[in-house]
Design a protein around this motif. Sequence first.
Motif, PDB file in Angstrom:
ATOM      1  N   GLN A  65      23.922 -33.236  26.706  1.00 42.29           N
ATOM      2  CA  GLN A  65      23.084 -32.126  27.192  1.00 42.29           C
ATOM      3  C   GLN A  65      23.726 -30.799  26.853  1.00 42.29           C
ATOM      4  N   GLU A  81      18.397 -32.477  34.484  1.00 38.35           N
ATOM      5  CA  GLU A  81      17.247 -32.169  33.618  1.00 38.35           C
ATOM      6  C   GLU A  81      16.236 -33.294  33.766  1.00 38.35           C
ATOM      7  N   LYS A 117      25.891 -38.536  28.768  1.00 37.65           N
ATOM      8  CA  LYS A 117      24.632 -37.788  28.883  1.00 37.65           C
ATOM      9  C   LYS A 117      24.932 -36.307  29.097  1.00 37.65           C
TER      10      LYS A 117
END
Lengths: 309, 592
Positions: free
Chosen positions: A206, B352, A202
């Motif tokens: 990102q 995020e 992840k």
Amino acid sequence: MHVVYDSLQQTIAFRSEIHTPVCLEGVCKPLDVLLYWDLSGAYLGYTTLEGVPLTKFDHDPFTAKDYLQLHTLLCNRYSALDRKTLEELVTSEAPSGERIVFNGMEVEAISGATVKEIQEEVVHGALYSCYSLWHLVYGQAVTSIKEHVAKNATERFVVQLLDAEWSHYWEYAVRLMDDTLIQRHPVRLAAVFQKCSPLVRKRILQKASSDHAELSDLERRLIGLFEEVDVNTRTLLIRRAIKSGAPGLLALKEGMNAMTKNQLEMYLKAAEALEPNSRQPIVTHGIKLRANSESNHTYVLQQFLNKYE
Amino acid sequence: MFRLFVPLFVFCSSICLKAQSDFLIEAESFISSGGWLVDPQFVEQMGSPYLLAHGMGEPVDDAFTSIDIEDGGKHHIWARTKNWVPGNWQAPGRFQIVVNDSILPNELGVTPEWGWEYAGSVKLEPGITHISLKDLTGFDGRCDALYFSPDELPPPNDLRILALWRQQKSREPRRPSLTKRYDLVVTGGGLAGCAAAIAAGEQGLKVALIHDRPLLGGNASSEIRVHTLGIYGKFERILRQIDTEHYPNGSSDAILDQTKRDQNMQVQANVDLHLNFRAYNAVSQSDSIQYVDARHTSSGDRIRFEAPLFVDATGDGWIGYWSGAEFSYGRESVNEYDEHWERWGELWSPEEPDNAVMGSSILFQTTLEDTTVVFENVPWALDVAKGHEAVAGEWYWEFSRNDLHQIHDGEQIRDHMLRAIFGSFANAKTKEENAGYRLQWVSYLLGKRESRRLVGDHIFTFRDVLDNVQFPDSVVQEIREIDVHYQENLVDEEKPDFLSKALFYRTGKYYIPYRSLYSKNISNLFMAGRCFSCSHVGLGGPRVMRTTGQMGAAVGLAASLCKKYGVDPRTIYESHLAEYMQLIESQQSDPE
Ligand SMILES: Cc1cc2nc3c(=O)[nH]c(=O)nc-3n(C[C@H](O)[C@H](O)[C@H](O)COP(=O)(O)OP(=O)(O)OC[C@H]3O[C@@H](n4cnc5c(N)ncnc54)[C@H](O)[C@@H]3O)c2cc1C
């Protein structure tokens, strides 16, 4: 704090020589050890100084088992010693079995609430040394190492982390890489992406993803690994591919049979939104070829084709 | 909806192609559901409550109904159903339709996605016709409705068109014919909703409690079987009437507490219980809810509930959602409210924002018997269970995935958990030592932890806990750890995707302000329960049911002051706070 180099002059660890007094009731004892951290600031180990063994408060020397126990304690980032002050740990109200006698005087007693957890962790009779060392290992030193690394991290250093075999180094490396640097190492990052945990994937995604429609070389390689990564990462890859429109969807066509129902629906909805000309190659080279496969969700593809043909 | 024994004359309309004597029978309205269960959980997604043959591998007794037919003749018959596990195996939930004594040829439940499957045709004679559903597998076959038509055209599949078609077939007027008026309408009869109803009722308000199940308690009910955790705060007297003992989650001990709760709720003089009614709409005008409409989950009867004040205790924030209240879903960025916990980083709160939330669960219970108990092979479950073996479950049988929404994909999530349980149990049963285990109970209701969170004047966060904020309007208090779950496969992808772990942050007492219990933008809406105003991490501690019960009781009392002064919930904070806090203080003693 000192940097430890290997024979190729690459930084491999950090070392600090500790000389600190451990004082109790006005009686002080020196504590002398060398502590080691890895490049991410994680504790690696400790050694004693030559001729200066560790001792307990009553001057008994550490046994081999005690040394090992201290190391185990120091390895535990989440020890019960965390977020505790010495005052909280020590109480005069503890039952006598949990007290330590020094020169005929009771000097250490571990407080009731944490007594069991802490007694199992610390070296008996050496609570103060254990406490001091644990807080040295996880205190300011880690921040200093991280600051030092962040300031001095060269590309070579980051590559060294990516090439290492430890997954926490990969995540650390990715954190250290800026948007430009990350795009310069597509092959290495794709290799890491394949073997790292979903959480690190992840992070890589990102960092690697931009809002540009166009896919970078790195992004293409990551999308190319669609079938080899976990289901949650696949969703993230689909989202990225969708942003790039037809090229992204085409790049993912091989993965269609590995998609969950919802992932397929996301994919097909994006295909549906394209201009007919852009959609055509996806239908011809992707959807049609997979609509009769063995996968459990081919019916979703067939429904799509029925609608469009 | 179809009324039993009442002949139907279908009027011609834009959708009705030929004026023929066709008719629709809602399965949930059958005279007897036999061993089938009424499942109203996914109405918003698939259009209706349906019957579910949840026999844990043993075919359930037939569901049965009768109908008085006016015009005989050949009829084609369709059932609205689905194959709930499409794949290269025989569909697990198959059933057949029996009309009078003839079994229609086609096995149903074999096509993916909800739609009309053709069952066969029969020649009907005028007069009473008997219809039943024959379950063939015991593995969760499902039937929403049957359609009989002399015509060969199946009903529409598109959800929107189907809804209109249904309305026409049943000649249902646009609005419910019955309207009821109350001081307070509470929707959702979990601990939060029950406590809200009791508290408001005790203060003399006329209260309607709308709940879509026959039993009260939500996750704490004997249908889901989660024990209640948390402290009582100021509301021990109220909450003791509805909470549970500390039995293992999934235990049949839940049944005892169910009896207690139901009895205590039935004697509430000012509370009208509307059990088996599922709210399906809430309409607001100028940011104020005018009414909530609800439908009976079997008969289809509808009631419009009007009131000056409403409580959303549905867990999923439905009333807020329909009425246009601001809500959130998913995890905020760690920086939004400064909710980091360095130890767990991304698992605790992400860098995020994302759409990950804590997952939903299906609890189950097994028994150990002296003789060998056979459990069938379940090839259709093994994609999910893989090699996992289990003869017991607990709270950590939980499922969340980033392509799934806990509300919109609820049926998929429930079905995934059923496959996890059946598959893992079948795997365990291949071992000699598990020969005596029987699956005694598997819930078919999803136990949810997190979905929509309605936004109030205050958003309760982990920061409020860390900073130990004591608000002037602290109406709820808790000492329980903040615990946030993550799916195990996020850390190790080899782990089954249906198991979770909990991260516990131990803390002292913390407080929730009243301002987190009413909507920011819908002026007459309270919320209590897991849809209260909080961040993802903020929900971690107070989502347990004594705490959600405290929220309910707090809003019930606030509603009584709203009535007394003719004001909205916000004005209680702004102008009547001292009186409100005093009212809460006085709760420990009996109101008599
Ligand atoms: C497996 C599991 C283990 C857990 N462990 C614990 C624990 O040990 N202790 C604890 O205290 N908590 C525990 N929790 C958390 C707790 O159960 C939930 O947070 C609970 O949802 C909070 O209660 P509530 O009243 O807000 O909602 P719920 O209990 O979900 O009640 C809401 C009710 O509203 C009804 N409803 C929804 N929509 C409508 C509608 N449109 N019309 C009418 N009715 C409607 C629903 O059927 C439901 O029964 C657990 C949760 C799960 C899933």
